[in-house]
Write an enzyme that holds these catalytic residues in place. Structure first.
Site, PDB file in Angstrom:
ATOM      1  N   GLU A  53       0.823  -1.226   0.000  1.00 21.28           N
ATOM      2  CA  GLU A  53       0.000   0.000   0.000  1.00 21.28           C
ATOM      3  C   GLU A  53       0.846   1.261   0.000  1.00 21.28           C
ATOM      4  O   GLU A  53       0.816   2.030   0.951  1.00 21.28           O
ATOM      5  CB  GLU A  53      -0.913  -0.003   1.228  1.00 21.28           C
ATOM      6  CG  GLU A  53      -0.152  -0.384   2.489  1.00 21.28           C
ATOM      7  CD  GLU A  53      -0.912  -0.210   3.788  1.00 21.28           C
ATOM      8  OE1 GLU A  53      -2.103  -0.514   3.812  1.00 21.28           O
ATOM      9  OE2 GLU A  53      -0.281   0.233   4.760  1.00 21.28           O
TER      10      GLU A  53
ATOM     11  N   ARG B 142       6.357  19.798   4.956  1.00 21.12           N
ATOM     12  CA  ARG B 142       7.369  18.751   5.128  1.00 21.12           C
ATOM     13  C   ARG B 142       8.738  19.261   5.577  1.00 21.12           C
ATOM     14  O   ARG B 142       9.359  18.656   6.450  1.00 21.12           O
ATOM     15  CB  ARG B 142       7.509  17.910   3.853  1.00 21.12           C
ATOM     16  CG  ARG B 142       6.230  17.174   3.480  1.00 21.12           C
ATOM     17  CD  ARG B 142       6.444  16.233   2.315  1.00 21.12           C
ATOM     18  NE  ARG B 142       7.071  15.003   2.738  1.00 21.12           N
ATOM     19  CZ  ARG B 142       8.283  14.616   2.384  1.00 21.12           C
ATOM     20  NH1 ARG B 142       9.009  15.365   1.573  1.00 21.12           N
ATOM     21  NH2 ARG B 142       8.780  13.494   2.821  1.00 21.12           N
TER      22      ARG B 142
ATOM     23  N   CYS C 106       4.852  33.703  10.263  1.00 23.98           N
ATOM     24  CA  CYS C 106       5.607  34.261  11.386  1.00 23.98           C
ATOM     25  C   CYS C 106       6.102  33.140  12.299  1.00 23.98           C
ATOM     26  O   CYS C 106       5.581  32.919  13.397  1.00 23.98           O
ATOM     27  CB  CYS C 106       4.748  35.271  12.137  1.00 23.98           C
ATOM     28  SG  CYS C 106       4.507  36.716  11.115  1.00 23.98           S
ATOM     29  N   GLU C 107       7.044  32.412  11.798  1.00 22.21           N
ATOM     30  CA  GLU C 107       7.703  31.330  12.533  1.00 22.21           C
ATOM     31  C   GLU C 107       9.137  31.264  12.025  1.00 22.21           C
ATOM     32  O   GLU C 107       9.364  31.318  10.807  1.00 22.21           O
ATOM     33  CB  GLU C 107       7.050  29.966  12.228  1.00 22.21           C
ATOM     34  CG  GLU C 107       5.665  29.772  12.750  1.00 22.21           C
ATOM     35  CD  GLU C 107       5.618  29.489  14.243  1.00 22.21           C
ATOM     36  OE1 GLU C 107       6.675  29.144  14.825  1.00 22.21           O
ATOM     37  OE2 GLU C 107       4.525  29.613  14.819  1.00 22.21           O
TER      38      GLU C 107
ATOM     39  N   TYR D 263       1.837  14.611   0.360  1.00 25.85           N
ATOM     40  CA  TYR D 263       1.878  15.349   1.637  1.00 25.85           C
ATOM     41  C   TYR D 263       2.168  16.835   1.418  1.00 25.85           C
ATOM     42  O   TYR D 263       2.900  17.459   2.174  1.00 25.85           O
ATOM     43  CB  TYR D 263       2.908  14.732   2.596  1.00 25.85           C
ATOM     44  CG  TYR D 263       2.626  13.272   2.829  1.00 25.85           C
ATOM     45  CD1 TYR D 263       1.524  12.882   3.592  1.00 25.85           C
ATOM     46  CD2 TYR D 263       3.418  12.285   2.248  1.00 25.85           C
ATOM     47  CE1 TYR D 263       1.222  11.544   3.760  1.00 25.85           C
ATOM     48  CE2 TYR D 263       3.119  10.938   2.412  1.00 25.85           C
ATOM     49  CZ  TYR D 263       2.022  10.578   3.170  1.00 25.85           C
ATOM     50  OH  TYR D 263       1.723   9.261   3.339  1.00 25.85           O
TER      51      TYR D 263
END
Ligand code: ADP
Ligand code: ASP
Ligand code: MG
Length: 869
Positions: A750, A789, A820-821, A849
């Protein structure tokens, strides 16, 4: 004799050119050597050529001179060596008798030499020396015959063995160091031979004129010693790889060429196992300040590695990972060692007595463990047994062998520890006998069982790059990978998006951030998996990208769907009305009862991964066929956060609880139909699924009710387009083998990311370009809110300037988003063409993703999605 007498030539600087075994083993290579000598001469140098024996000859001589060999066998071995050299002389168009007749006679005489029994070391040295005598003689005759005015020189007339304190007799004859102080008159004597010379590596003489050997691989050291004695302009070692790499390129194809190294780093890489340079060859060059080049004889124009003094602005970082096999560990348990005076002295005195050099040391209150440098005499003599017997007078001894030392080399190792967590976790899965960190802060070494070491290297190398502990973006140090070089000029397969660039630019014109998916690529991946005959059923883990058109494409390719929530199940049936429910697997984690109810109402396959649902909601499962997800006790993958097995992960039933689960299932009236394991993602080594199969099959046997095994997904997707793709053939092969062993089980897989990652790109528009304190940042209109990611897993994605795809790289920058990080960085230290506000950047391999993980954080909009048929 103009070549010796010209005053100009006398004062010209020397260069030393050393050619290894494979570089002297064919006529073409000797033509290259001739060309290089002529070139260096035309550049105004005096040239000394130092050669190894022809490939394989030293091995044959070692076998011939092994202690205890019988004479008939030695005669056969000598005859084979004679034939080998005669044939090679003929290949070079030379008359064997004239050129090497005397050496052939010496070889046969040595076989019958009585010293073999009474003075073995002297005799062995004379036998071993023959290889380099043969090759230098043949080369000298060939080059002279081809018009090069060059003289043969006997290295033993100039290189002197150095007597070292406490050296064993073996080392004093067969693994010597050379003196670097020239004897009186050395320079005059040497220069008198001419300005173009060829001599032997590997051999020298002691003060009594007897032949001594520099140890296996020692021709590099001969060249370095000559370079130091002559104050050469440089020493060039010509070999079969274009330089020193960040790992042995034959074990790790992704290894990167190291274009520039300082002496100390090169020393560390060589002494921790990189065979490309003999460990003793660096220090003569360093002391004499002679640069050392490594070059490839088959690509003479390619600039390889330059080793020289330390650069002032050298940043910390892992430069290489090396391994040394044949390590012997001696573990010594002291009897009441704590505060016992002189224990270490007692112990080490015994190592000294046996002439054994200790490399790594680990100690605790009750135990001292040391590693011994691998050396021939450990294997060919009983020195270890004698040592162990002596040591047992003062401690309990255990010899652990064979081991391998895996070493990370680079400046500032201690300041890199925070980046090594994944590497340490990788070691955590193996039995590590000893860890040692050098006091010069240049290395970190792990000693493991020899059998596991080689397999770990590609993974460790990848993890080092991934964690940015190995700063491969530093283009002043890291060159192309071995794999790229091997592919040579052949262009890399161009990605789908390069061919659809116009369409993508138009798409970006309609708004960014925007993900674009290419369905032909999804189909291509699906068909690759369909070709794996051992698989009975294939499912797509839709969490990677649930876009309806992707689901439809995969449904048409015969895939089923793996869902992890009731929402995903609904989405699958909404996107594909009328889908047969047996094509849907439900494998949730800590889901509520209502989700199981919803799944069962759809009649899809349900997977449990603990006994809780059976115990607490037995009525749901009565009469049902169920899947059980197992945790075999370890996880795999490129980052801690993608490992889904092992006690640290929340998934799966531990093997130890299997019987309990089976009993509960019987009580409830459910049948365990299949076993499932999914241990992580980003796995590039196909043998992993064979291992999973083995563990599931063993568990299945103990249960007796199992019809199918689901090996999960996790097939790796390399972060770079140039890297080797996942080896589907290897997977097909390993699954076919597994299936042949237990054909009774239907085999399912899978994958998720594998099917869609390469099919998607993210388009972003440049907002601002700012240089702050020397760090250039290119701002784009989507960051961790659009593609999580990099922030979540440290994932690496390649970034291209789609607006300027044809322009060369001109800047090195970080690509940052608008959130803002501090962690809002999509890519660090990337090379891009000069980039401006309004340009479109493309983030590659984002089909999985990507959009599905996007958030509205900072109340920014979600990215658009577009599909190309
Ligand atoms: P030569 O016969 O020319 O002296 P060697 O075989 O001694 O050549 O050394 C070259 C070999 O060293 C390469 O073919 C490669 O397999 C091995 N090697 C091991 N580690 C490294 C490394 N880090 N970089 C380059 N080569 C390496
Ligand atoms: N011929 C020797 C060996 O094979 C020395 C060398 O090649 O450097 O060990
Ligand atoms: Mg070598």
């Amino acid at each position: 004799m103009t070549h010796t007498d010209s005053p100009g030539a006398r004062s010209a600087p020397w260069v030393v050119l050393k050619f290894g075994g494979s570089s002297v083993s064919s006529r073409t290579r000797w033509d290259t050597i001739g060309g290089l000598v002529a070139k260096r001469k035309s550049e105004g140098f005096r040239v000394l050529v130092v050669v190894s024996a022809v490939s394989g000859v030293t091995n044959a001589l070692v076998a011939l001179s092994a202690p205890g060999g019988d004479i008939a066998q030695r005669r056969e071995q000598a005859a084979a060596l004679e034939t080998r050299h005669r044939t090679f002389a003929q290949e070079l168009g030379l008359d064997p008798e004239t050129v090497i007749g005397d050496l052939i006679a010496q070889l046969h005489a040595l076989v019958d030499d009585p010293r073999a029994a009474v003075s073995a070391l002297d005799w062995q040295a004379d036998v071993l020396a023959l290889g380099e005598l043969f090759s230098s003689r043949l080369g000298s005759a060939y080059l002279s015959a081809n018009g090069l005015d060059l003289r043969w020189s006997d290295a033993r007339a100039f290189l002197r063995a150095q007597v070292l304190p406490n050296q064993s007799d073996w080392a004093a004859r067969l693994s010597v160091n050379c003196r670097l102080q020239p004897e009186p008159g050395f320079h005059e004597r040497f220069a008198a031979q001419g300005d173009t010379l060829i001599t032997q590596g590997f051999i020298c003489a002691d003060d009594d004129g007897r032949t001594a050997i520099l140890g296996r691989g020692g021709s590099d050291t001969s060249a370095a010693c000559f370079g130091a004695l002559l104050g050469a302009q440089r020493v060039e070692t010509w070999t079969d790889v274009p330089g020193m790499f960040s790992a042995n390129p034959r074990q790790v194809p992704q290894a990167r060429l190291l274009t520039r190294l300082d002496y100390e780093e090169a020393q560390e890489i060589a002494s921790t196992g990189a065979k490309v340079l003999h460990p003793r060859c660096i220090s003569p060059c360093r002391e004499a300040r002679v640069p050392l080049w490594i070059r490839d004889t088959s690509r003479p124009d390619f600039e390889g590695t330059v080793i020289g003094p330390r650069l002032a602005d050298a940043a910390p970082g892992v430069k290489a990972i090396s391994t040394k096999r044949g390590i012997v560990l001696v573990s010594m348990d002291g009897i009441g060692m704590w505060q016992q005076v002189g224990f270490l002295a007692d112990v080490f005195e015994r190592f000294k007595r046996h002439g054994l050099s200790v490399d790594l040391i680990g100690s605790s209150e009750a135990n001292v463990t040391v590693s011994l440098d691998p050396s021939d005499n450990l294997v060919t003599t009983d020195v270890l047994e004698r040592l162990a017997a002596d040591l047992s007078e003062v401690c309990r001894v255990k010899v652990i062998a064979p081991c391998a030392a895996i070493t990370l080399v680079g400046r500032g190792m201690r300041s890199l520890l925070h980046k090594l967590s994944d590497v340490l976790a990788e070691f955590g899965r193996e039995r590590v006998h000893l860890i040692s960190q050098s006091s010069n802060d240049l290395n970190l070494t792990f000693v493991v069982d020899e059998a596991v070491a080689e397999g770990m290297l590609p993974r460790l190398h990848e993890l080092l790059i991934h964690a940015q502990a190995m700063p491969v973006e530093e283009t002043a140090v890291f060159g192309p990978s071995w794999q790229e070089l091997e592919r040579g000029a052949a262009p890399l397969p161009s990605p789908w998006w390069a061919q659809r660039r116009q369409v993508l630019m138009q798409q970006a014109g309609q708004g960014t951030p925007c993900y674009v998916y290419d369905l032909p690529t999804v189909r291509e991946k699906a068909r690759g998996l369909r070709r794996i005959g051992a698989l009975d059923r294939r499912f797509y883990a839709i969490k990677a990208n649930p876009h309806p058109q992707i689901l439809r494409t995969l449904e048409a390719e015969g895939f089923g769907f793996e869902c992890v929530s009731a929402g995903e199940i609904e989405h699958v049936f909404n996107s594909l009305p009328g889908l047969d429910p047996t094509r849907v697997l439900f494998t949730p984690s800590f889901a509520a009862r209502s989700e199981y109810e919803a799944a069962l109402a759809h009649d899809v396959w349900v997977t449990l991964d603990s006994v809780y649902p059976l115990r607490h909601w037995p009525e749901l499962f009565a009469g049902r066929d169920l899947w059980l997800r197992l945790d075999p006790g370890y996880g795999r993958g490129h980052h801690e956060k993608v490992r889904t097995g092992g006690s640290g992960a929340k998934f799966g039933l531990p093997l130890a609880a299997l019987e309990d689960f089976a009993q509960e299932a019987r009580r409830v009236g459910a049948r365990i139909f299949g076993l499932h394991a999914h241990l992580g993602s980003g796995i590039l080594d196909a043998s992993h699924w064979r291992d999973v199969f083995g563990r599931l099959a063993a568990a299945a046997e103990s249960l007796g009710t199992i019809s199918a095994l689901n090996l999960g997904g996790g097939l790796g997707v390399p972060a770079e387009r140039g890297a080797d793709p996942f080896d589907l053939d290897a997977l097909a092969h390993t699954l076919a083998e597994a299936k042949a062993l237990c054909p009774q089980y239907s085999l399912w897989m899978e994958p998720g990311r594998y099917l869609v990652a390469d099919a998607g790109v993210l388009l972003l528009r440049v907002t601002q370009v700012i240089d702050k304190g020397g760090v250039l940042r290119v701002g784009v209109d989507g960051g961790m809110n659009t593609l999580l990611r990099p922030a979540l897993y440290n994932a690496r994605h390649e970034v291209f300037n789609l607006s300027r795809l044809d322009e060369g790289d001109a800047i090195s920058c970080d690509v940052v988003g608008p959130i803002c990080e501090t962690g809002d960085v999509l890519a660090r230290r990337r090379r891009l063409p000069e980039t401006f506000e309004g340009d479109v950047l493309l983030v590659d391999t984002t089909g999985a993703y990507g959009a599905v993980m996007a958030s509205a954080y900072n109340l920014r909009g979600l990215p658009a999605e577009a599909v190309l048929e």
